[in-house]
Motif scaffolding. Structure first.
Motif, PDB file in Angstrom:
ATOM      1  N   MET A   1      21.270  56.246  51.000  1.00 27.72           N
ATOM      2  CA  MET A   1      22.701  56.512  51.137  1.00 27.72           C
ATOM      3  C   MET A   1      23.305  55.753  52.323  1.00 27.72           C
ATOM      4  SD  MET A   1      23.780  58.181  48.751  1.00 27.72           S
ATOM      5  CE  MET A   1      23.135  59.057  47.384  1.00 27.72           C
ATOM      6  N   LYS A   2      22.462  55.502  53.318  1.00 27.51           N
ATOM      7  CA  LYS A   2      22.940  54.758  54.480  1.00 27.51           C
ATOM      8  C   LYS A   2      23.377  53.356  54.069  1.00 27.51           C
ATOM      9  CE  LYS A   2      21.429  53.377  59.076  1.00 27.51           C
ATOM     10  NZ  LYS A   2      20.303  53.379  60.019  1.00 27.51           N
ATOM     11  N   HIS A   3      22.608  52.724  53.170  1.00 30.67           N
ATOM     12  CA  HIS A   3      22.951  51.380  52.709  1.00 30.67           C
ATOM     13  C   HIS A   3      24.205  51.401  51.849  1.00 30.67           C
ATOM     14  CE1 HIS A   3      19.387  50.239  54.608  1.00 30.67           C
ATOM     15  NE2 HIS A   3      18.613  49.920  53.599  1.00 30.67           N
ATOM     16  N   ALA A   4      24.377  52.450  51.054  1.00 31.60           N
ATOM     17  CA  ALA A   4      25.576  52.562  50.210  1.00 31.60           C
ATOM     18  C   ALA A   4      26.819  52.655  51.075  1.00 31.60           C
ATOM     19  CB  ALA A   4      25.467  53.765  49.281  1.00 31.60           C
ATOM     20  N   ARG A   5      26.734  53.444  52.139  1.00 30.48           N
ATOM     21  CA  ARG A   5      27.874  53.606  53.046  1.00 30.48           C
ATOM     22  C   ARG A   5      28.194  52.284  53.739  1.00 30.48           C
ATOM     23  NH1 ARG A   5      29.573  58.423  54.370  1.00 30.48           N
ATOM     24  NH2 ARG A   5      31.056  58.667  56.042  1.00 30.48           N
ATOM     25  N   ALA A   6      27.170  51.589  54.228  1.00 28.33           N
ATOM     26  CA  ALA A   6      27.380  50.299  54.907  1.00 28.33           C
ATOM     27  C   ALA A   6      27.948  49.263  53.939  1.00 28.33           C
ATOM     28  CB  ALA A   6      26.067  49.810  55.513  1.00 28.33           C
ATOM     29  N   THR A   7      27.426  49.240  52.725  1.00 27.69           N
ATOM     30  CA  THR A   7      27.938  48.313  51.711  1.00 27.69           C
ATOM     31  C   THR A   7      29.392  48.603  51.404  1.00 27.69           C
ATOM     32  OG1 THR A   7      25.747  48.100  50.743  1.00 27.69           O
ATOM     33  CG2 THR A   7      27.609  47.464  49.353  1.00 27.69           C
ATOM     34  N   LEU A   8      29.725  49.882  51.309  1.00 23.27           N
ATOM     35  CA  LEU A   8      31.105  50.273  51.019  1.00 23.27           C
ATOM     36  C   LEU A   8      32.044  49.830  52.137  1.00 23.27           C
ATOM     37  CD1 LEU A   8      32.736  51.686  48.841  1.00 23.27           C
ATOM     38  CD2 LEU A   8      32.223  53.863  49.940  1.00 23.27           C
ATOM     39  N   VAL A   9      31.628  49.989  53.381  1.00 21.57           N
ATOM     40  CA  VAL A   9      32.443  49.539  54.515  1.00 21.57           C
ATOM     41  C   VAL A   9      32.675  48.035  54.417  1.00 21.57           C
ATOM     42  CG1 VAL A   9      32.466  49.208  57.026  1.00 21.57           C
ATOM     43  CG2 VAL A   9      31.807  51.424  56.067  1.00 21.57           C
TER      44      VAL A   9
ATOM     45  N   GLN B   1      41.396  38.076  39.284  1.00 21.42           N
ATOM     46  CA  GLN B   1      41.723  39.430  38.819  1.00 21.42           C
ATOM     47  C   GLN B   1      40.460  40.147  38.368  1.00 21.42           C
ATOM     48  OE1 GLN B   1      44.631  37.863  36.157  1.00 21.42           O
ATOM     49  NE2 GLN B   1      46.335  38.741  37.324  1.00 21.42           N
ATOM     50  N   ALA B   2      39.577  39.454  37.706  1.00 21.22           N
ATOM     51  CA  ALA B   2      38.305  40.063  37.292  1.00 21.22           C
ATOM     52  C   ALA B   2      37.444  40.381  38.510  1.00 21.22           C
ATOM     53  CB  ALA B   2      37.562  39.129  36.340  1.00 21.22           C
ATOM     54  N   VAL B   3      37.449  39.505  39.505  1.00 23.37           N
ATOM     55  CA  VAL B   3      36.673  39.734  40.724  1.00 23.37           C
ATOM     56  C   VAL B   3      37.159  40.997  41.433  1.00 23.37           C
ATOM     57  CG1 VAL B   3      36.183  38.831  43.043  1.00 23.37           C
ATOM     58  CG2 VAL B   3      36.046  37.323  41.048  1.00 23.37           C
ATOM     59  N   TYR B   4      38.466  41.121  41.603  1.00 22.67           N
ATOM     60  CA  TYR B   4      38.999  42.276  42.330  1.00 22.67           C
ATOM     61  C   TYR B   4      38.946  43.555  41.495  1.00 22.67           C
ATOM     62  CZ  TYR B   4      39.986  39.280  46.166  1.00 22.67           C
ATOM     63  OH  TYR B   4      39.821  38.419  47.220  1.00 22.67           O
ATOM     64  N   PHE B   5      39.018  43.435  40.191  1.00 24.99           N
ATOM     65  CA  PHE B   5      38.794  44.602  39.344  1.00 24.99           C
ATOM     66  C   PHE B   5      37.344  45.071  39.516  1.00 24.99           C
ATOM     67  CE2 PHE B   5      37.667  46.796  35.432  1.00 24.99           C
ATOM     68  CZ  PHE B   5      38.722  47.687  35.307  1.00 24.99           C
ATOM     69  N   GLY B   6      36.424  44.119  39.507  1.00 20.86           N
ATOM     70  CA  GLY B   6      35.015  44.446  39.743  1.00 20.86           C
ATOM     71  C   GLY B   6      34.807  45.067  41.109  1.00 20.86           C
ATOM     72  N   LEU B   7      35.509  44.573  42.112  1.00 22.88           N
ATOM     73  CA  LEU B   7      35.426  45.138  43.456  1.00 22.88           C
ATOM     74  C   LEU B   7      35.823  46.609  43.445  1.00 22.88           C
ATOM     75  CD1 LEU B   7      35.062  44.794  46.556  1.00 22.88           C
ATOM     76  CD2 LEU B   7      37.482  44.156  46.631  1.00 22.88           C
ATOM     77  N   GLY B   8      36.933  46.922  42.784  1.00 18.87           N
ATOM     78  CA  GLY B   8      37.376  48.312  42.696  1.00 18.87           C
ATOM     79  C   GLY B   8      36.369  49.195  41.981  1.00 18.87           C
ATOM     80  N   ILE B   9      35.772  48.674  40.920  1.00 19.67           N
ATOM     81  CA  ILE B   9      34.752  49.437  40.175  1.00 19.67           C
ATOM     82  C   ILE B   9      33.537  49.712  41.059  1.00 19.67           C
ATOM     83  CG2 ILE B   9      33.096  49.310  38.262  1.00 19.67           C
ATOM     84  CD1 ILE B   9      35.880  49.937  37.301  1.00 19.67           C
ATOM     85  N   VAL B  10      33.066  48.705  41.773  1.00 18.92           N
ATOM     86  CA  VAL B  10      31.897  48.878  42.643  1.00 18.92           C
ATOM     87  C   VAL B  10      32.220  49.862  43.773  1.00 18.92           C
ATOM     88  CG1 VAL B  10      30.349  47.709  44.265  1.00 18.92           C
ATOM     89  CG2 VAL B  10      30.892  46.657  42.069  1.00 18.92           C
ATOM     90  N   GLU B  11      33.416  49.763  44.336  1.00 17.51           N
ATOM     91  CA  GLU B  11      33.815  50.707  45.384  1.00 17.51           C
ATOM     92  C   GLU B  11      33.753  52.137  44.866  1.00 17.51           C
ATOM     93  OE1 GLU B  11      36.866  47.748  47.845  1.00 17.51           O
ATOM     94  OE2 GLU B  11      37.689  49.235  46.445  1.00 17.51           O
ATOM     95  N   LEU B  12      34.305  52.364  43.685  1.00 19.79           N
ATOM     96  CA  LEU B  12      34.308  53.717  43.119  1.00 19.79           C
ATOM     97  C   LEU B  12      32.900  54.180  42.754  1.00 19.79           C
ATOM     98  CD1 LEU B  12      37.550  53.610  40.979  1.00 19.79           C
ATOM     99  CD2 LEU B  12      37.166  54.840  43.122  1.00 19.79           C
ATOM    100  N   ALA B  13      32.062  53.276  42.269  1.00 15.83           N
ATOM    101  CA  ALA B  13      30.679  53.643  41.951  1.00 15.83           C
ATOM    102  C   ALA B  13      29.935  54.063  43.216  1.00 15.83           C
ATOM    103  CB  ALA B  13      29.970  52.479  41.268  1.00 15.83           C
ATOM    104  N   LEU B  14      30.163  53.364  44.320  1.00 18.26           N
ATOM    105  CA  LEU B  14      29.520  53.733  45.577  1.00 18.26           C
ATOM    106  C   LEU B  14      30.041  55.069  46.109  1.00 18.26           C
ATOM    107  CD1 LEU B  14      29.264  50.242  47.297  1.00 18.26           C
ATOM    108  CD2 LEU B  14      27.380  51.678  46.490  1.00 18.26           C
ATOM    109  N   VAL B  15      31.333  55.333  45.914  1.00 18.96           N
ATOM    110  CA  VAL B  15      31.878  56.641  46.302  1.00 18.96           C
ATOM    111  C   VAL B  15      31.184  57.742  45.504  1.00 18.96           C
ATOM    112  CG1 VAL B  15      33.933  58.122  46.222  1.00 18.96           C
ATOM    113  CG2 VAL B  15      34.120  55.784  47.082  1.00 18.96           C
ATOM    114  N   LEU B  16      31.030  57.529  44.210  1.00 18.50           N
ATOM    115  CA  LEU B  16      30.337  58.521  43.373  1.00 18.50           C
ATOM    116  C   LEU B  16      28.885  58.707  43.816  1.00 18.50           C
ATOM    117  CD1 LEU B  16      31.729  57.656  39.833  1.00 18.50           C
ATOM    118  CD2 LEU B  16      32.282  59.644  41.241  1.00 18.50           C
ATOM    119  N   ALA B  17      28.232  57.624  44.191  1.00 18.05           N
ATOM    120  CA  ALA B  17      26.851  57.723  44.669  1.00 18.05           C
ATOM    121  C   ALA B  17      26.789  58.522  45.965  1.00 18.05           C
ATOM    122  CB  ALA B  17      26.259  56.329  44.865  1.00 18.05           C
ATOM    123  N   LEU B  18      27.732  58.262  46.880  1.00 17.57           N
ATOM    124  CA  LEU B  18      27.750  58.989  48.146  1.00 17.57           C
ATOM    125  C   LEU B  18      28.088  60.465  47.955  1.00 17.57           C
ATOM    126  CD1 LEU B  18      29.371  56.291  50.429  1.00 17.57           C
ATOM    127  CD2 LEU B  18      27.039  57.180  50.567  1.00 17.57           C
TER     128      LEU B  18
END
Length: 147
Positions: free
Chosen positions: A1-9, A105-122
């Motif tokens: 979880m520590k890596h997920a938080r750092a990645t999210l930051v 647009q696809a890159v930033y859409f993917g960014l938003g998806i990854v951010e939300l996935a990491l929030v769910l993981a945390l």
């Protein structure tokens, strides 16, 4: 979880930086080379308002989420979810308003998806779903045995 938080930051700092750069490009360079005709049919007559929204709202929420996570604030995951959804909403609206498509647009859409996935993981939501599926696939070992 520590890596997920750092990645999210790191992702939020990248999102904030690139939103501010995009805002500057929109304001200083009048759309960064995008033709003004791409705004036809939209409520915008120039790139000023979209640039301000991009820099202040999208970039601001991304930065706020990064800072809240770094400071370990109680509300940091809420801020992170708002920032992730904000990124997705920005891309949805951009696609609806601007006539044209960019790979960014696809890159930033993917960014938003990854951010939300990491929030769910945390939050333990994503990890719980994986654990449930793993437990379903594991054979029953009888009473007294843990999986």
């Amino acid at each position: 979880m520590k890596h997920a938080r750092a990645t999210l930051v790191i992702l939020f700092l990248f999102g904030a930086f690139s939103a501010v750069v995009g805002a500057v490009m929109a304001l200083v360079f009048n759309g960064a080379g995008m033709p003004l005709a791409s705004l036809e049919g939209s409520p915008f007559h120039s790139f000023v308002v979209p640039g301000l929204i991009l820099g202040l709202v999208v970039g601001g929420t991304q930065l706020l989420a990064a800072l809240a996570l770094l400071a370990n604030r109680q509300w940091s995951l809420l801020a992170a979810a708002v920032a992730g959804f904000g990124m997705l909403i920005w891309i949805f609206v951009e696609l609806a308003v601007i006539h044209g498509y960019s790979f960014l647009q696809a890159v930033y859409f993917g960014l938003g998806i990854v951010e939300l996935a990491l929030v769910l993981a945390l939050l333990g939501v994503a990890g719980s779903a994986v654990a449930v599926e793993r437990d379903r696939a594991a054979p029953d070992r009888g009473p007294g045995f843990s999986r």
